[in-house]
Design a protein around this motif. Structure first.
Motif, PDB file in Angstrom:
ATOM      1  N   UNK A 133       0.807  -1.227   0.000  1.00 12.53           N
ATOM      2  CA  UNK A 133       0.000   0.000   0.000  1.00 12.53           C
ATOM      3  C   UNK A 133       0.835   1.269   0.000  1.00 12.53           C
ATOM      4  N   UNK A 134       2.110   1.172   0.381  1.00  9.00           N
ATOM      5  CA  UNK A 134       2.947   2.359   0.486  1.00  9.00           C
ATOM      6  C   UNK A 134       2.653   3.207   1.702  1.00  9.00           C
ATOM      7  N   UNK A 159     -11.105  -7.350   0.860  1.00 10.71           N
ATOM      8  CA  UNK A 159     -10.529  -8.047  -0.276  1.00 10.71           C
ATOM      9  C   UNK A 159     -10.381  -7.132  -1.501  1.00 10.71           C
ATOM     10  N   UNK A 160     -11.117  -6.025  -1.509  1.00  7.44           N
ATOM     11  CA  UNK A 160     -11.055  -5.113  -2.651  1.00  7.44           C
ATOM     12  C   UNK A 160      -9.717  -4.369  -2.660  1.00  7.44           C
ATOM     13  N   UNK A 161      -9.197  -4.011  -3.824  1.00 11.56           N
ATOM     14  CA  UNK A 161      -7.909  -3.317  -3.883  1.00 11.56           C
ATOM     15  C   UNK A 161      -7.992  -1.903  -3.326  1.00 11.56           C
ATOM     16  N   UNK A 162      -6.871  -1.425  -2.823  1.00 10.46           N
ATOM     17  CA  UNK A 162      -6.807  -0.064  -2.320  1.00 10.46           C
ATOM     18  C   UNK A 162      -6.826   0.005  -0.804  1.00 10.46           C
ATOM     19  N   UNK A 163      -6.345   1.138  -0.278  1.00 11.12           N
ATOM     20  CA  UNK A 163      -6.276   1.324   1.167  1.00 11.12           C
ATOM     21  C   UNK A 163      -7.637   1.642   1.771  1.00 11.12           C
ATOM     22  N   UNK A 164      -8.492   2.346   1.025  1.00  9.86           N
ATOM     23  CA  UNK A 164      -9.790   2.743   1.577  1.00  9.86           C
ATOM     24  C   UNK A 164     -10.651   1.524   1.921  1.00  9.86           C
ATOM     25  N   UNK A 216      -9.323  -0.177   5.207  1.00  9.58           N
ATOM     26  CA  UNK A 216      -9.654   0.454   6.485  1.00  9.58           C
ATOM     27  C   UNK A 216     -11.167   0.488   6.719  1.00  9.58           C
ATOM     28  N   UNK A 217     -11.948   0.682   5.653  1.00  9.61           N
ATOM     29  CA  UNK A 217     -13.399   0.670   5.813  1.00  9.61           C
ATOM     30  C   UNK A 217     -13.886  -0.717   6.223  1.00  9.61           C
ATOM     31  N   UNK A 218     -13.317  -1.754   5.604  1.00 13.43           N
ATOM     32  CA  UNK A 218     -13.701  -3.119   5.967  1.00 13.43           C
ATOM     33  C   UNK A 218     -13.318  -3.459   7.385  1.00 13.43           C
TER      34      UNK A 218
END
Length: 410
Positions: free
Chosen positions: A62-63, A115-120, A123-125
């Motif tokens: 994620x960086x 499981x979805x790509x990305x940082x949002x 954290x939301x999950x």
């Protein structure tokens, strides 16, 4: 002026089956209830404890800096603190089983979102699944007190042991699953959603029963917040929860400062968790044999104090023994906390409400532990001061533990 009303009353010996705070209509299925409880307990820790070993993988993918990735552990504790006291309102309105089904659905949805790509989505999950976790955390003691009034100790032993074993297995298997099995860090974090789905399936047939709310139940939370006994149970749980999360976060670093290699320190960190699981299996059964658990508290406090002192000054085999003793005593205190939610309450509804109060305040207290110990390390430039803090925690536990363990009901 009339005397102030008492907030506690002597507990009967032996304790009879207490009336439930709801009138249940339907046929209970004890074996299915046990399966549902254990599956729920197994789902409450892995989605969190699998994060720590994969922190480096998450950072690289994620960086994000380590401090931000650390929120994946902090966010659930904050949710626990904020939402625990609200779970019982839902349970009084809709029934415990229905709310547990909802909790497992939310937990599953949060895991799938990660499981979805990305940082949002990550954290939301995590935030969403934490709301599902808090439902199981709060309501399991009430279910045990209501449906197994004569087997509270045995059932508490079973589900707290499953919680501890689930936490250890998820942490230990995280790296092999991610790297050797090819699941990657996202797959490893969320493979444990399967357990929540199984728990959901187990609760569904139990949800069909109708629950008629007890008209007096709504007034009990207010009385709990003014009960000295309820506060003693709450602080007892909060301090043991703090000890667990501090040791989970910093014990390997503390041991490394004592001269152990990273591999050895990590192994002893795992031994701490395994020892806690062993204690969870034994202590509630032993403690439930008597209405007064003060002797058990004395043994726990002594074990924590000696273990923490050993981490501070011992070396070689004595250091290994000290870590193991600290894990045994800490796991015993954590398991005893969940037993106290049940045996200090007169019925299942009160047990769930006491659990909600204790976990709301307790997790708020425990969430500060890793941060405070990290700040203490930075301020003092080493781990000696924080290890002394491990010695202080049992001393504070003793001030509330003997009150929480006396034979009385809130």
């Amino acid at each position: 002026m009339s005397a102030a009303p008492q907030t506690t009353r002597p507990a009967p010996t032996p304790a009879p089956a207490a009336p439930s705070a709801t009138v249940r209509r339907g046929t209970r299925h004890p074996a299915l209830v046990v399966v549902a409880i254990l599956l729920t307990a197994a789902s409450l820790r892995p989605l969190l404890t699998a994060v720590g070993p994969l922190t480096t993988d998450i950072q690289h993918a994620t960086g994000l800096p380590g401090s931000v990735v650390g929120l994946l552990t902090t966010i659930p504790l904050a949710v626990f603190a904020l939402a625990s006291s609200q779970v019982n309102r839902l349970a009084r309105r809709h029934g415990i089983e229905a709310v547990l089904v909802g909790g497992m659905l939310v937990l599953t949805a949060g895991g799938l979102l990660r499981w979805l790509p990305g940082a949002v989505p990550l954290f939301a999950g995590t935030t969403l699944l934490a709301f599902g976790l808090v439902v199981g955390n709060v309501l399991l003691p009430g279910i045990v007190r209501r449906d197994f009034p004569h087997r509270v100790g045995a059932m508490t032993s079973l589900y707290t042991t499953v919680m501890s074993v689930g936490a250890g297995v998820a942490a230990g298997a995280a790296v092999p699953l991610a790297h050797d099995a090819g699941l990657g860090w996202r797959g490893t974090l969320n493979v444990w959603v399967v357990v929540a789905v199984l728990a959901l399936v187990a609760w569904l047939p139990l949800m069909r029963e109708r629950h008629v709310p007890d008209a007096s139940a709504a007034a009990r939370p207010r009385r709990l917040w003014t009960s000295p006994l309820a506060w003693q149970v709450t602080v007892f749980f909060g301090l043991h929860s703090m000890l667990f999360y501090v040791c989970s976060a910093w014990l390997p670093s503390m041991l490394g400062a004592r001269g152990l290699s990273p591999a050895t320190a990590g192994t002893l960190g795992a031994a701490y968790m395994i020892a806690g699981a062993v204690a969870s299996l034994v202590v509630p059964v032993v403690a439930n044999r008597r209405p007064d658990q003060r002797m058990v508290v004395a043994v726990i406090v002594a074990g924590e104090l000696v273990g923490a002192l050993g981490v501070l000054v011992a070396g070689g085999p004595l250091l290994v023994a000290s870590v193991t003793l600290l894990g045994l005593a800490g796991g015993a205190g954590f398991a005893l906390s969940f037993l106290l939610f049940a045996v200090r309450a007169g019925d299942g509804q009160t047990a769930a409400q006491l659990s909600g109060m204790a976990q709301g305040v307790g997790y708020a207290l425990s969430a500060t532990g890793p941060l405070l110990f990290g700040l203490l390390h930075d301020a003092l430039g080493g781990w000696t001061g924080p290890i002394v803090g491990l010695v202080v925690i049992p001393l504070v536990v003793a001030t509330v533990g003997f009150g929480a363990a006396r034979a009385a009901h809130v």
